[in-house]
Design a protein around this motif. Structure first.
Motif, PDB file in Angstrom:
ATOM      1  N   SER A  16     -12.024   9.368  -5.580  1.00  0.00           N
ATOM      2  CA  SER A  16     -12.469   9.215  -4.197  1.00  0.00           C
ATOM      3  C   SER A  16     -11.286   8.994  -3.258  1.00  0.00           C
ATOM      4  CB  SER A  16     -13.449   8.046  -4.094  1.00  0.00           C
ATOM      5  OG  SER A  16     -14.004   7.973  -2.796  1.00  0.00           O
ATOM      6  N   GLY A  17     -10.430   8.058  -3.628  1.00  0.00           N
ATOM      7  CA  GLY A  17      -9.251   7.798  -2.809  1.00  0.00           C
ATOM      8  C   GLY A  17      -8.297   8.969  -2.774  1.00  0.00           C
ATOM      9  N   ALA A  18      -8.167   9.666  -3.908  1.00  0.00           N
ATOM     10  CA  ALA A  18      -7.247  10.803  -3.973  1.00  0.00           C
ATOM     11  C   ALA A  18      -7.697  11.943  -3.064  1.00  0.00           C
ATOM     12  CB  ALA A  18      -7.131  11.294  -5.415  1.00  0.00           C
ATOM     13  N   VAL A  19      -8.980  12.258  -3.096  1.00  0.00           N
ATOM     14  CA  VAL A  19      -9.493  13.334  -2.246  1.00  0.00           C
ATOM     15  C   VAL A  19      -9.364  12.960  -0.774  1.00  0.00           C
ATOM     16  CG1 VAL A  19     -11.616  14.504  -1.552  1.00  0.00           C
ATOM     17  CG2 VAL A  19     -11.025  14.359  -3.964  1.00  0.00           C
ATOM     18  N   ALA A  20      -9.682  11.708  -0.440  1.00  0.00           N
ATOM     19  CA  ALA A  20      -9.539  11.266   0.944  1.00  0.00           C
ATOM     20  C   ALA A  20      -8.079  11.341   1.401  1.00  0.00           C
ATOM     21  CB  ALA A  20     -10.073   9.839   1.089  1.00  0.00           C
ATOM     22  N   ALA A  21      -7.172  10.881   0.546  1.00  0.00           N
ATOM     23  CA  ALA A  21      -5.749  10.899   0.899  1.00  0.00           C
ATOM     24  C   ALA A  21      -5.244  12.323   1.082  1.00  0.00           C
ATOM     25  CB  ALA A  21      -4.943  10.185  -0.189  1.00  0.00           C
ATOM     26  N   ALA A  22      -5.660  13.210   0.196  1.00  0.00           N
ATOM     27  CA  ALA A  22      -5.210  14.603   0.283  1.00  0.00           C
ATOM     28  C   ALA A  22      -5.672  15.245   1.589  1.00  0.00           C
ATOM     29  CB  ALA A  22      -5.727  15.393  -0.915  1.00  0.00           C
ATOM     30  N   TYR A  23      -6.920  14.986   1.965  1.00  0.00           N
ATOM     31  CA  TYR A  23      -7.436  15.580   3.201  1.00  0.00           C
ATOM     32  C   TYR A  23      -6.696  15.032   4.423  1.00  0.00           C
ATOM     33  CZ  TYR A  23     -10.506  17.037   6.957  1.00  0.00           C
ATOM     34  OH  TYR A  23     -10.990  17.596   8.112  1.00  0.00           O
ATOM     35  N   LEU A  24      -6.566  13.730   4.514  1.00  0.00           N
ATOM     36  CA  LEU A  24      -5.939  13.133   5.690  1.00  0.00           C
ATOM     37  C   LEU A  24      -4.471  13.526   5.798  1.00  0.00           C
ATOM     38  CD1 LEU A  24      -7.668   9.657   5.427  1.00  0.00           C
ATOM     39  CD2 LEU A  24      -7.907  11.256   7.348  1.00  0.00           C
ATOM     40  N   HIS A  25      -3.782  13.576   4.665  1.00  0.00           N
ATOM     41  CA  HIS A  25      -2.382  14.010   4.671  1.00  0.00           C
ATOM     42  C   HIS A  25      -2.278  15.453   5.148  1.00  0.00           C
ATOM     43  CE1 HIS A  25       1.816  14.179   3.397  1.00  0.00           C
ATOM     44  NE2 HIS A  25       1.550  15.321   2.778  1.00  0.00           N
ATOM     45  N   LYS A  26      -3.208  16.271   4.694  1.00  0.00           N
ATOM     46  CA  LYS A  26      -3.227  17.683   5.093  1.00  0.00           C
ATOM     47  C   LYS A  26      -3.441  17.825   6.605  1.00  0.00           C
ATOM     48  CE  LYS A  26      -5.529  22.028   3.740  1.00  0.00           C
ATOM     49  NZ  LYS A  26      -6.580  22.607   2.862  1.00  0.00           N
ATOM     50  N   GLN A  27      -4.172  16.872   7.193  1.00  0.00           N
ATOM     51  CA  GLN A  27      -4.430  16.909   8.632  1.00  0.00           C
ATOM     52  C   GLN A  27      -3.292  16.306   9.456  1.00  0.00           C
ATOM     53  OE1 GLN A  27      -7.177  18.575   9.806  1.00  0.00           O
ATOM     54  NE2 GLN A  27      -7.365  19.030   7.609  1.00  0.00           N
ATOM     55  N   GLY A  28      -2.264  15.797   8.778  1.00  0.00           N
ATOM     56  CA  GLY A  28      -1.093  15.294   9.488  1.00  0.00           C
ATOM     57  C   GLY A  28      -1.079  13.798   9.747  1.00  0.00           C
ATOM     58  N   PHE A  29      -2.029  13.063   9.181  1.00  0.00           N
ATOM     59  CA  PHE A  29      -2.047  11.616   9.356  1.00  0.00           C
ATOM     60  C   PHE A  29      -1.147  10.938   8.324  1.00  0.00           C
ATOM     61  CE2 PHE A  29      -6.173  13.041  11.005  1.00  0.00           C
ATOM     62  CZ  PHE A  29      -6.136  12.493  12.282  1.00  0.00           C
ATOM     63  N   THR A  30      -0.624   9.780   8.687  1.00  0.00           N
ATOM     64  CA  THR A  30       0.108   8.986   7.696  1.00  0.00           C
ATOM     65  C   THR A  30      -0.902   8.194   6.865  1.00  0.00           C
ATOM     66  OG1 THR A  30       0.395   7.184   9.299  1.00  0.00           O
ATOM     67  CG2 THR A  30       2.173   8.805   9.106  1.00  0.00           C
ATOM     68  N   VAL A  31      -0.654   8.182   5.560  1.00  0.00           N
ATOM     69  CA  VAL A  31      -1.589   7.568   4.623  1.00  0.00           C
ATOM     70  C   VAL A  31      -0.812   6.655   3.680  1.00  0.00           C
ATOM     71  CG1 VAL A  31      -3.295   7.978   2.803  1.00  0.00           C
ATOM     72  CG2 VAL A  31      -3.099   9.597   4.710  1.00  0.00           C
ATOM     73  N   GLU A  32      -1.338   5.473   3.448  1.00  0.00           N
ATOM     74  CA  GLU A  32      -0.786   4.558   2.453  1.00  0.00           C
ATOM     75  C   GLU A  32      -1.893   4.250   1.452  1.00  0.00           C
ATOM     76  OE1 GLU A  32       1.999   2.083   0.535  1.00  0.00           O
ATOM     77  OE2 GLU A  32       2.340   3.393   2.267  1.00  0.00           O
ATOM     78  N   VAL A  33      -1.625   4.489   0.166  1.00  0.00           N
ATOM     79  CA  VAL A  33      -2.592   4.196  -0.888  1.00  0.00           C
ATOM     80  C   VAL A  33      -2.085   3.011  -1.695  1.00  0.00           C
ATOM     81  CG1 VAL A  33      -3.830   5.084  -2.904  1.00  0.00           C
ATOM     82  CG2 VAL A  33      -3.217   6.650  -1.034  1.00  0.00           C
ATOM     83  N   VAL A  34      -2.949   2.014  -1.908  1.00  0.00           N
ATOM     84  CA  VAL A  34      -2.601   0.902  -2.789  1.00  0.00           C
ATOM     85  C   VAL A  34      -3.583   0.890  -3.955  1.00  0.00           C
ATOM     86  CG1 VAL A  34      -1.516  -0.496  -1.020  1.00  0.00           C
ATOM     87  CG2 VAL A  34      -3.950  -0.762  -1.435  1.00  0.00           C
ATOM     88  N   GLU A  35      -3.060   0.723  -5.134  1.00  0.00           N
ATOM     89  CA  GLU A  35      -3.859   0.776  -6.368  1.00  0.00           C
ATOM     90  C   GLU A  35      -3.502  -0.429  -7.236  1.00  0.00           C
ATOM     91  OE1 GLU A  35      -5.918   1.055  -9.520  1.00  0.00           O
ATOM     92  OE2 GLU A  35      -6.342   2.583  -8.003  1.00  0.00           O
ATOM     93  N   LYS A  36      -4.514  -1.170  -7.642  1.00  0.00           N
ATOM     94  CA  LYS A  36      -4.296  -2.392  -8.410  1.00  0.00           C
ATOM     95  C   LYS A  36      -3.715  -2.114  -9.791  1.00  0.00           C
ATOM     96  CE  LYS A  36      -6.752  -6.566  -9.917  1.00  0.00           C
ATOM     97  NZ  LYS A  36      -8.064  -7.275  -9.927  1.00  0.00           N
ATOM     98  N   GLU A 128      -2.169  -5.337  -5.377  1.00  0.00           N
ATOM     99  CA  GLU A 128      -3.518  -5.867  -5.161  1.00  0.00           C
ATOM    100  C   GLU A 128      -3.693  -6.329  -3.723  1.00  0.00           C
ATOM    101  OE1 GLU A 128      -6.570  -9.219  -7.054  1.00  0.00           O
ATOM    102  OE2 GLU A 128      -4.476  -9.114  -7.718  1.00  0.00           O
ATOM    103  N   VAL A 129      -4.803  -5.945  -3.127  1.00  0.00           N
ATOM    104  CA  VAL A 129      -5.155  -6.423  -1.791  1.00  0.00           C
ATOM    105  C   VAL A 129      -5.723  -7.835  -1.914  1.00  0.00           C
ATOM    106  CG1 VAL A 129      -6.728  -6.103   0.160  1.00  0.00           C
ATOM    107  CG2 VAL A 129      -5.557  -4.136  -0.839  1.00  0.00           C
ATOM    108  N   ILE A 130      -5.185  -8.759  -1.133  1.00  0.00           N
ATOM    109  CA  ILE A 130      -5.648 -10.153  -1.214  1.00  0.00           C
ATOM    110  C   ILE A 130      -6.322 -10.619   0.069  1.00  0.00           C
ATOM    111  CG2 ILE A 130      -4.027 -10.832  -3.011  1.00  0.00           C
ATOM    112  CD1 ILE A 130      -2.181 -11.935  -0.870  1.00  0.00           C
ATOM    113  N   ASP A 131      -6.146  -9.882   1.162  1.00  0.00           N
ATOM    114  CA  ASP A 131      -6.806 -10.283   2.407  1.00  0.00           C
ATOM    115  C   ASP A 131      -6.764  -9.120   3.391  1.00  0.00           C
ATOM    116  OD1 ASP A 131      -8.130 -12.152   4.083  1.00  0.00           O
ATOM    117  OD2 ASP A 131      -6.263 -12.486   5.188  1.00  0.00           O
ATOM    118  N   ILE A 132      -7.792  -9.044   4.237  1.00  0.00           N
ATOM    119  CA  ILE A 132      -7.826  -8.060   5.317  1.00  0.00           C
ATOM    120  C   ILE A 132      -8.380  -8.736   6.561  1.00  0.00           C
ATOM    121  CG2 ILE A 132      -8.704  -5.837   6.145  1.00  0.00           C
ATOM    122  CD1 ILE A 132      -9.059  -4.919   3.338  1.00  0.00           C
ATOM    123  N   LYS A 133      -7.733  -8.513   7.692  1.00  0.00           N
ATOM    124  CA  LYS A 133      -8.216  -8.992   8.975  1.00  0.00           C
ATOM    125  C   LYS A 133      -8.421  -7.787   9.896  1.00  0.00           C
ATOM    126  CE  LYS A 133      -7.856 -13.386   7.931  1.00  0.00           C
ATOM    127  NZ  LYS A 133      -9.078 -14.194   7.680  1.00  0.00           N
TER     128      LYS A 133
END
Length: 410
Positions: A16-36, A128-133
């Motif tokens: 799921s994350g890979a397909v989303a990242a591939a699409y957004l990168h293809k559209q020219g957006f900057t993408v950061e993926v974090v994986e535990k 690992e993500v530990i908090d989001i605001k």
């Protein structure tokens, strides 16, 4: 502490994350993926559906997967006592892909992330993500920590939670719903398939029904290994004594069809057990974030829907985020949540009616018409959004009506 800025943060590097990242990168957006986790890593969900091939193709991830020569899956077989039901994806109602793959997910998922990194997508493994605001405008600051203790803040315009069972955002904002399952559990492993028959029989994915609510999966891979596992009521699985290896060996004796093939095969790892794997769908989006894949919900492994829902939701979320960041109005309820819940509702009917016995009556009844079988085959191929298919549009009514008709004519 390090600070980073990105257009979109994606939590989780599975399909799921890979397909989303591939699409957004293809559209020219900057993408950061974090994986535990560190890749490759073991996970289940080894049987794909043809629908997801469209997603991989659209985001230019298909060729790298083809190069791996994974086992081609052209359909699926269901066995029960002396009866057999085979679905061929070429014989389906909806136009679309008529094949997919059976894959060891450690290699499959790493192939996707390797390709993303080749394309220039940033992926932080063992992080690992530990908090989001979240701010009122939807932007966010995510705190993450790596395995070696390095902390960083990631400032993003949008966040996709594709963390699977980890369900990072729902846990952080306390929106986890209790599992509502069939009371099912699973136990599974891989074996070196030393007695694999030649030809189609040796490569065919099969679901062997040992009683109305319990079944064995057999998923052969192109590397000579095969995934085997039982799904059934938790009390049934737990009624077999011993450690997990002993328990699975005893369960295998229930399969008249497969016991001889697998009885002397070494387990490649100690069988794993999962309980309460079904998860209901909660809220799928909020201000500045969207939930995709198994983070959004999971039904049951019987029809292999997990990866397809993961890629369907990942790609759709990425498209809508692209629209949003480009200044367009996005109706997340109509365009995202309703769409996904429509597909889940169809598959949920088929899962429910499998365990009720109604769908098994249809599968193993040799008088079911070819047209009806084609319509059901489309559902099993993942085309659960094609409302021109009567067994999609009127899924619950038609399944129960057909089962009742079979009973009356028995």
């Amino acid at each position: 502490m390090n600070d980073f800025k990105t257009d979109v943060l994606i939590i989780g590097a599975g399909p799921s994350g890979a397909v989303a990242a591939a699409y957004l990168h293809k559209q020219g957006f900057t993408v950061e993926v974090v994986e535990k986790c560190k890749f490759p890593r073991f996970t289940i969900g080894e049987s794909l559906l043809p629908r997801c091939m469209e997603h991989f193709q659209e985001v230019d991830l298909l060729d790298c997967l083809k190069a791996k020569n994974f086992q081609v899956k052209k359909g699926a077989r269901f066995l029960k006592e002396d009866k057999s039901c085979h679905f061929d994806f070429k014989e389906k109602y909806t136009n679309g892909w008529d094949w997919t793959w059976q894959v060891p997910r450690d290699e499959f998922d790493k192939t996707l992330t390797d390709e993303l990194q080749k394309k220039g997508v940033s992926i932080s493994f063992e992080t690992e993500v530990i908090d989001i605001k979240f701010e009122t405008n939807g932007s966010s600051t995510t705190k993450a920590i790596s395995a070696n203790g390095v902390k960083k803040n990631i400032h993003a315009k949008y966040v996709i939670d594709a963390s699977g069972p980890g369900r990072v955002i729902p846990k952080l904002i306390s929106e986890i719903q209790p599992a509502k399952s069939h009371g099912n559990a699973s136990i599974f492993t891989h074996v070196k398939d030393i007695k694999r028959p030649k030809g189609e029989e040796g490569t065919l994915i099969t679901f062997d029904v040992v009683n109305e609510k319990s079944w064995l999966w057999v998923i052969p891979f192109s590397n000579g290994d095969t995934s085997i596992g039982f799904v059934g009521p938790e009390v049934f699985i737990d009624s077999f004594s011993g450690n997990s290896s002993e328990k699975l060996q005893k369960l295998l004796k229930l399969s008249d069809y497969y016991y001889d093939r697998f009885k002397n095969c070494d387990f490649l790892f100690e069988p794993k057990q999962l309980k309460d794997f079904a998860r209901p769908m909660g809220d799928l989006y909020g201000n500045g974030y969207v939930i995709t894949g198994n983070s959004a919900g999971f039904l049951d492994p019987v029809f292999s829907s997990g990866v397809t829902f993961a890629t369907e939701s990942g790609l759709l979320a990425a498209k809508l985020i692209s629209d949003k960041l480009n200044g367009n109005i996005v109706d997340w309820n109509k365009d995202y949540e309703n769409h996904l819940k429509q597909g889940v509702a169809v598959f949920k009917t088929y899962v429910d009616e499998w365990y009720s016995g109604n769908l098994q009556k249809i599968f193993f009844n040799n008088t079911t018409s070819p047209d009806i079988k084609k319509q059901i085959c489309s559902v099993l191929a993942g085309y659960v959004w094609d409302r021109s298919n009567p067994f999609v549009k009127n899924h619950r009514r038609l399944v129960t009506t057909l089962a009742r008709f079979i009973d009356l004519n028995a």
